[in-house]
Enzyme design. Structure first.
Site, PDB file in Angstrom:
ATOM      1  CG  ASP A   1      -7.570   2.906  -4.047  1.00 32.80           C
ATOM      2  OD1 ASP A   1      -7.562   2.421  -5.319  1.00 32.80           O
ATOM      3  OD2 ASP A   1      -6.296   2.660  -3.551  1.00 32.80           O
TER       4      ASP A   1
ATOM      5  CG  HIS B   1       3.602   6.586  -4.522  1.00 33.03           C
ATOM      6  ND1 HIS B   1       2.498   5.888  -4.617  1.00 33.03           N
ATOM      7  CD2 HIS B   1       3.315   7.938  -4.267  1.00 33.03           C
ATOM      8  CE1 HIS B   1       1.438   6.531  -4.174  1.00 33.03           C
ATOM      9  NE2 HIS B   1       1.853   7.897  -3.816  1.00 33.03           N
TER      10      HIS B   1
ATOM     11  CG  ASP C   1      -1.719   1.215   1.171  1.00 31.45           C
ATOM     12  OD1 ASP C   1      -2.409   1.493   0.234  1.00 31.45           O
ATOM     13  OD2 ASP C   1      -1.587   2.054   2.298  1.00 31.45           O
TER      14      ASP C   1
END
Length: 1536
Positions: free
Chosen positions: A631, A533, A530
């Site tokens: 999401d 980045h 999750d």
């Protein structure tokens, strides 16, 4: 272990200083990875390190080991040496390489994919087969209910489930805000039960074995819930005001904004135009003015960045009074005041660097007046700097307001925002950036907490994300002002975790997260990273290493938002991410959606068959292509409900992992919020009615369609449908073809998308017809989204329900006639191989999908199988899809290798090579591709060179591929050219023609790849046959040696007209043929072309000098002894005036205008006697003399014959006696540029020195033979390089010859010990032994340039401009020419090394290396010489005497063949100087040769050029491949 030919090997070529950290190399388990050296590294002692572990050892990222080099073919060069890894373990690995003294010169990463297994039988689930569905775990209810809810995924055809985290959630109830990373959330246990991770593990195992499903879950490393109990006990795990004091100003602003919220909520700013209900633009302006007028002046943020002026001035005054001097080691004497930022960020905590103050403000004296003056200057400067800091803070404040207003605008005013309503404590003006775990107090009281570390440590920074930020930078670390400038889009429920540089910086956090990782890896098959980045790379690396320690084949997925593929690759390579999540929702239209399918996997339809051993190409990350992620916004809201099915179909046809999120298939018309959703998913019930809220079944939404699509996706991937073609039929219709390259079955899926709601958007009624090549076997599925009467959507309170008003009409596996979407289909046939079905649609409404299974038409299908059967003799990769031939044609009954074994090297020259002018002699030519160019050779190499460029990139748009698709011309050219020859070549032609007969019946799009397969098979078989006919040096040699040896086949052939004069009929093994014109038998000896394409055919093919410079390398070293003997004896028969001809002209048109060819010929006879077993027998071979006397007409073959030793004796005797004659037919008919004086040829032995000397300034009798041609520049008839006198290489060659005959005579193999000579009327006798000694005595005295002004041997000290070299000639008519530095002395060093003193030789070679050595060739003249010019342009005609019409041919351009002699000389003398020098020289030699290898590999001519322009630049006037260039380089490898 797989057999070598089936094993997949990828070769990574290493180049010096090449860092590929941002390049993704993906490999599979079972592959072998080989590291090989690029040209910049060959010859060097390269050491390759990797952290890929040894068998049986655990992986430790920081443990590197050096790999051992393999030398498959001996050590003469580095073209084949490699080190390798057998890849058996998934993960991300690093390699780097360097030298004994430099650790790292370059490096990179490679990623090995995991192998997933499911089912009771543990079968492999290929990554491209994956179909995944995401579940928000909190919507699954109690663990006992999970199987019923998860069964929806199984029954919809998914084979992988993604669970959001199953741990205890934080108070916000966001799926990604975890209160405790280690516990299985109690919410999943009914009362009286307490389920644990073991129970979850048992369910995952059941899904794997019984349902064939793998399970993955998220790992969240970046943050923890703000209410996590452990973060209260261990506040050091977050960014607080103690461990991150740089956040103090941001915290002060955050608290001020909170107090602003409370005042706005209470209506205290209403009078200033700022009510609690923010509903219009003017309210935003009011916020801006309140911030500037009330908030900022109250909190004075600039004070955190300023200096307290008075105390700084007083400190300075004290130092001045004490007479302190600045520390020069710190200031380096530079003026300029420096301010030191207070590391604790207190108000006015910054200080002045007193050393810089003392350096900058120096009093005139120590008087108090001067000291006061200085302090005044300091005060003024510090005030200025404080003001600058205030301006910087003002800019931060301006940005903070802009971000704040942007946030308010989105949350309260924007149409697409959440419209939060009035400002309250629950919905503040802006999300808080820091936790505040204390009771309410005033802002003034809160400011006092800044002095209490026990309180400050609990103000923890929240996590979030920053638009457009550098993903490799941590925005909470010092140096970032993200929190102060309010640039963070903040998650107020999560605390950002502070890992530091490693476990030692925060032991509790690392241990806690390690345990979390181990639990996850123990029970799941993979993880989704999750917020990947924003997770610090070193943390993710460490944790994934831990996870793979528990679960070696861990499947790792992540979604990256870096905005750049290069940055994505940093994460993918370092973390070993298996699949990157990509989303179809990112496409704005169907065209873009189709492009994504093309981008994320598969190769083009009709792609070439790639060899098992091939270069490792960079790849893009493997995709997990989802129709929508969990999401992101709901597609029904952004597009239309009707688009769910067709967009899903487009995604399912992608050649990569695919998937969806739960709710998409049930047509839930809103986003299922990861924060707010608390309802449960419906359970599976096959009989569920459309209106059922708590159950889902086949009739729900598009589930029936999704099941069929998921099954199709898995089938296509598992059965090798790896080729993809995307066709945009019209604005809304996308057709995607998946093709299997071994069976040539295809599935074509046609989707009509519905990006816009048909109720509001007009879709055209006309659907264009489609043309599908091949035979439609069945309709795999046809499905339409249709409306039904089941009431309209109402959101249920307890269950996540979808829209009941739509369902899918679906039929599967039906014949085309039963389709309701297709009106009719006509079969149209285009030519014998094109079988096309035209499809007309009737009900392809928006929201429909139809998929056809297509095979080739039955005849083509059978012939493909037969062709694959014949190809499988070359490689087992053609076995799949092959069908044995019932009655094979005669031409194919024998394996090709049996035919090839019967070919001679002369026939292989025809099969593989022959340039245009050689072919034209036979009335043919090279094939020309219309609109492109002609192939370099008519033989196979012409095509193979082009296909080698096309194949790796699957460049199916190349003109050659287009030509093959358009017609059979090229195919017929290849076979017919050979069928027209005789014997075995015709049989090879018939073999090809029989193979092509099958090929011609294939659909045209398959022709290029199968044509390539046939050609490659033929070519490699021909190469095997070629090397078997050569010496063991070639057979056991490296790729480089073999490439060069092919030059022997390229240059040596038999033309239509014999190029060599006839040999004696008494000789054995002379090849014969019947002349097609006369019907008579004639000799057909192989002759050698000097170079291609200019010197390949007719009278200009054979040159004495070129032939004998190249003969040792191309014929003796390669083992072509009989052909070499024939060439030596044929030229011997043309001896005249004691000379061997320059231009052979079949002997009848020979020109005897060169002084050196006879010496090169003698060198070759010597080489023949030493290299060939029983080679001295050649001396007794009969030579049939064409010109037994100088003036006779050509004699018939056999009229005058004598043994070779007599011819040798004649040549030596004539040199001793002196040769002088005028060329026959002198004048423009034999040379249109030569002046009259130039036709006089002279050569003699100087009695004083023994040197062979001759020539004059109007002719050029050595290899540097450029004759001026320009009247305009007045150089016509003037040689550029006459090299008259004694040329150094001729002196060396003559010494070698004389030494040799002395040795032969001593062994009784040569009957003469000297020669009688008639000079000035008297007869004398010169003994060869004496001549040999005289040359030995005279050489260095005559040729060494010592540079010593007192050297008694130096006749012209004024002409010396380079010392420590050997002269290029001795006694030239222009004495300065003797002193020019040229590469010719190296030839003498190789053939007569005894003439040179070792130290002097080395000195001269070092000079040649420094001044003459270029990338591929040797400069033919010292670049310091005034007439040097390195660019050869034969077409240029101007006024420049030294350049016009290529006058500088040998005055600078870099010729290749002298490099061979230079390197061989270097090796010879290096050995004499000891091991250390020799080792260094070998490095130089290999490094130089690596450039030749690179050129040879890349050259479409598969050769080395005659010359290059300066510094290795291409010269368009050079032959593309030259016999002596190939030969002398091969000789170096032979010496090595």
């Amino acid at each position: 272990m797989l057999p070598q030919h089936l094993k997949q090997i990828r070769v990574l070529v290493l180049n010096e200083k090449e860092n590929l950290e941002r390049t993704l190399f993906r490999l599979e388990q079972g592959f072998e990875l080989q590291f090989r050296l690029g040209p910049s590294l060959q010859g060097k002692r390269v050491i390759v390190h990797t952290n890929y572990p040894l068998d049986g050892q655990p992986f430790v990222r920081s443990n590197f080991r050096a790999l051992a080099w393999n030398y498959p073919t001996g050590r003469e060069d580095d073209s084949d040496k490699f080190c390798s890894l057998d890849l058996k373990i998934a993960g991300s690995y690093q390699y780097y390489f360097g030298f004994p003294n430099i650790d790292r010169s370059g490096g990179g990463y490679f990623v090995v994919d995991p192998v997933l297994r499911v089912g009771a039988d543990n079968h492999v689930l290929p990554l491209d087969c994956i179909t995944i569905q995401t579940y928000l775990s909190k919507c699954l209810g109690h663990l006992d209910d999970w199987p019923d809810r998860l069964r929806v995924a199984k029954e919809s055809g998914y084979n992988m489930i993604h669970f959001t985290p199953l741990q205890t959630l934080g108070e916000s109830r966001s799926c990604y805000s975890l209160a405790d990373q280690l516990t299985f959330s109690p919410e999943y246990s009914p009362e009286g039960q307490s389920y644990t991770w073991e129970d979850v593990g048992a369910l995952v195992e059941k899904l794997k074995t019984e349902w064939n499903m793998a399970c993955i879950t998220d790992v969240v490393y970046n943050h923890t819930a703000a209410n996590s109990p452990w973060i209260t006990e261990h506040p050091e795990c977050g960014y607080n005001l103690v461990n991150s004091p740089h956040l103090r100003p941001a915290w002060v602003l955050d608290r001020a904004l909170w107090h602003l919220t409370t005042r706005v909520a209470e209506g205290r700013y209403k009078a200033k135009g700022l009510p609690a209900e923010i509903s219009e633009e003017s309210h935003l302006n009011a916020i801006r003015s309140v911030m500037w007028q009330d908030v900022f002046p109250q909190i004075k943020l600039w004070e955190f960045f300023q200096v307290k002026v008075d105390s700084a001035v007083e400190q300075f005054r004290t130092l001045l009074q004490k007479g302190t001097k600045p520390d020069q080691s710190k200031t380096e004497g530079k003026k300029g005041l420096k301010i030191i930022q207070d590391p604790e960020y207190r108000r006015f905590g910054n200080t002045v660097d007193m050393d810089s103050a003392l350096e900058t403000f120096v009093p005139h004296s120590s008087s108090s007046q001067h000291i006061d003056e200085c302090c005044g200057w300091l005060r003024q400067r510090v005030n200025e700097l404080n003001e600058e800091q205030r301006n910087v803070v003002n800019q931060h404040q301006e940005q903070a307001i802009n971000c704040l207003l942007g946030n308010v605008l989105y949350e309260r005013l924007a149409g697409h925002g959440p419209k939060l309503g009035p400002v309250t404590r629950k919905d503040p003006l802006v999300t808080r950036y820091f936790t505040f775990p204390y009771e309410d107090m005033t802002l003034e009281q809160e400011m006092k907490l800044l002095d209490q570390p026990d309180k400050m440590s609990h103000f923890l920074a929240h996590n979030g994300w920053v638009m457009g930020d550098d993903p490799l930078r941590n925005f909470a670390e010092p140096g970032s002002n993200v929190y102060l400038r309010r640039e963070l889009i903040c998650w107020g429920d999560s605390v950002k975790l502070r890992y530091g540089g490693g476990p030692e910086d925060c032991p509790y956090l690392w241990a806690h997260m390690r345990k979390y990782t181990e639990i996850t890896a123990q029970y799941f098959h993979g993880v989704r990273l999750d917020n990947c980045h924003s997770t610090p790379l070193h943390v993710a690396e460490f944790m994934l290493d831990v996870a793979r320690g528990v679960c070696p084949n861990l499947y790792v997925v992540a979604e990256l938002f870096t905005g750049s593929e290069e940055l994505d690759n940093i994460f993918v390579t370092k973390l070993g991410i298996s699949s990157l999540i990509r989303e179809a929702m990112s496409a704005g239209d169907s065209h873009e959606e189709g492009r994504l399918v093309y981008r994320y996997g598969g190769e083009p339809v009709g792609a070439f068959v790639q060899p098992s051993l091939r270069p490792l190409f960079p790849s893009i990350a493997h995709a997990m292509f989802l129709d929508v992620t969990h999401d992101n916004e709901c597609p029904i809201q952004l597009r239309s409900a009707l688009d769910s099915l067709p967009s899903s179909a487009i995604v399912s046809m992608a050649c990569c992992a695919t998937g969806s999120t739960r709710g998409y298939d049930e047509l839930v018309p809103h986003q299922i919020s990861v924060v707010k959703e608390e309802r449960f998913y419906p359970k599976w019930n096959p009989a569920a009615v459309p209106t059922s809220k708590g159950e889902a079944g086949v009739q729900t939404g598009i589930i029936a369609g999704k099941l069929a699509l998921n099954k199709l996706h898995q089938e296509l991937a598992s059965q090798g449908f790896m080729q993809v073609f995307v066709d945009q039929v019209d604005a809304d219709i996308v057709a995607i073809t998946r093709h299997c390259p071994s069976t040539h079955q295809s599935v074509v899926a046609v989707s009509r998308t519905a990006f816009w709601n048909p109720k509001t958007h007009e879709y055209g009624a006309n659907v264009p017809p489609m043309f599908i090549p091949g035979k439609i076997e069945e309709v795999v599925l046809e499905a339409r989204t249709v409306e039904r009467l089941a009431g309209s959507y109402e959101k249920d309170e307890s269950f996540i329900n979808g829209m009941p008003e739509y369902t899918v009409e679906i039929k599967e596996h039906i014949p085309l006639e039963q389709s309701t979407l297709v009106k009719k289909s006509d079969v149209t046939s285009k030519g014998r191989s094109e079988f096309v079905q035209e499809i007309t649609f009737q009900k392809l409404t928006p929201g429909s999908v139809i998929a056809f299974r297509v095979s080739l038409d039955p005849k083509a299908q059978k012939l493909v199988g037969v062709l694959r059967y014949y190809l499988s003799q070359f490689s087992p990769k053609y076995r799949r899809g092959s069908v044995a031939d019932d009655n094979p044609p005669e031409a194919l009954q024998k394996p090709l290798s049996q035919l090839m074994a019967k070919l001679t090297l002369a026939e292989l020259n025809i099969l593989l090579f022959r340039c245009d002018s050689e072919e034209q002699e036979d009335g043919g030519g090279c094939y020309s591709i219309p609109g492109w160019e002609s192939l370099k050779y008519a033989g196979l190499q012409g095509l193979i060179s082009v296909l080698a460029q096309i194949r790796p990139n699957n460049d199916l748009g190349h003109p050659v591929c287009a030509n093959l698709r358009q017609g059979d011309w090229l195919i017929d050219f290849v076979s017919n050219r050979l069928i027209n020859k005789e014997g075995t070549l015709a049989q090879v032609g018939q073999w090809l023609a029989a193979m092509f007969t099958y090929l011609k019946h294939f659909p045209r799009y398959l022709i290029p790849c199968y044509f390539d397969a046939i050609l490659v098979s033929t070519y490699t078989t021909a190469l095997d046959a070629t090397y078997k006919l050569m010496s063991s040096f070639v057979q056991n040699g490296s790729s480089f040696v073999r490439h060069l040896a092919l030059g022997s086949v390229q240059m040596c052939g038999v033309g239509r007209f014999p190029a060599l004069p006839p040999l004696s009929s008494k000789l054995e093994d002379v090849p014969q043929r019947v002349n097609p014109a006369t019907g008579l038998k004639e000799q057909c000896c192989v002759s050698m072309a000097a170079g291609l394409p200019h010197f390949s055919a007719g009278i200009f093919r054979c040159w004495g000098r070129d032939t004998f410079i190249a003969l040792r390398g191309l014929m003796l070293i390669t083992g072509r002894y009989a052909e070499a003997r024939n060439i030596i004896l044929a030229f011997a028969g043309t001896l005249r005036h004691g000379l061997i001809p320059n231009l052979l002209g079949e002997g009848r048109c020979a020109r005897y205008n060169c002084r050196d060819a006879v010496w090169w010929w003698l060198q070759c006879v010597q080489d023949y006697t030493t290299l060939v077993p029983e080679g001295h027998e050649i001396l007794r071979c009969p030579v049939t003399r064409m010109y037994p006397t100088d003036d006779c007409e050509p004699r018939k073959p056999g009229e005058v014959e004598q043994p070779l030793y007599d011819v040798i004796q004649e040549a030596l005797q004539r040199q001793l006696e002196g040769i002088s004659f005028r060329e026959r037919n002198a004048g423009p008919q034999i040379d249109r540029n030569m002046r009259d004086e130039g036709f006089s040829v002279a050569s003699k032995v100087d009695p004083a020195t023994g040197f062979v000397t001759g020539g004059n300034r109007f002719n050029c009798g050595t290899w540097m033979d450029k004759m001026g041609e320009s009247e305009r520049a007045r150089n016509k008839g003037m040689p550029a390089t006459p090299r008259d006198g004694a040329a150094v290489e001729i002196v060396g060659l003559s010494k070698s010859a004389v030494r040799w005959v002395v040795e032969l005579h001593a062994k009784g193999l040569f009957p003469y010990d000297g020669a009688k000579v008639h000079t000035q009327g008297a007869e004398g006798f010169v003994s060869y032994a004496q001549w040999n000694q005289q040359l030995q005595r005279s050489f260095e005295a005559g040729f060494w340039v010592s540079g010593d002004p007192d050297d008694p041997n130096e006749k012209h000290p004024e002409l010396v401009h380079k010392k420590g070299i050997y002269k290029d000639s001795y006694g030239a008519s222009s004495p300065w020419c003797d002193y020019q530095l040229r590469p010719n002395f190296t030839i003498a060093m190789v053939v007569a090394p005894e003439l040179f003193t070792v130290e002097r030789a080395w000195q001269a070679l070092e000079m040649a290396e420094k001044k003459l050595l270029g990338p591929l060739g040797m400069k033919t003249l010292d670049p310091d010489d005034m007439v040097y010019c390195g660019v050869y342009d034969n077409a240029l005609d101007n006024d420049n005497y030294n350049l016009a019409k290529g006058f500088n041919y040998h005055q600078g351009p870099e010729w290749l063949w002298p490099v061979g002699y230079f390197l061989r000389a270097k090796l010879y003398f290096a050995k004499k100087l000891g091991e250390d020098t020799y080792a260094k020289t070998v490095i130089l030699v290999k490094n130089v040769l690596s450039r030749h290898y690179t050129h040879l590999e890349r050259s479409p001519w598969k050769g080395l050029p005659e010359l290059t322009n300066e510094n290795g630049q291409y010269c368009p006037f050079s032959c593309e491949t030259q016999a002596w260039s190939l030969a002398t380089v091969l000789e170096v490898l032979y010496d090595l």
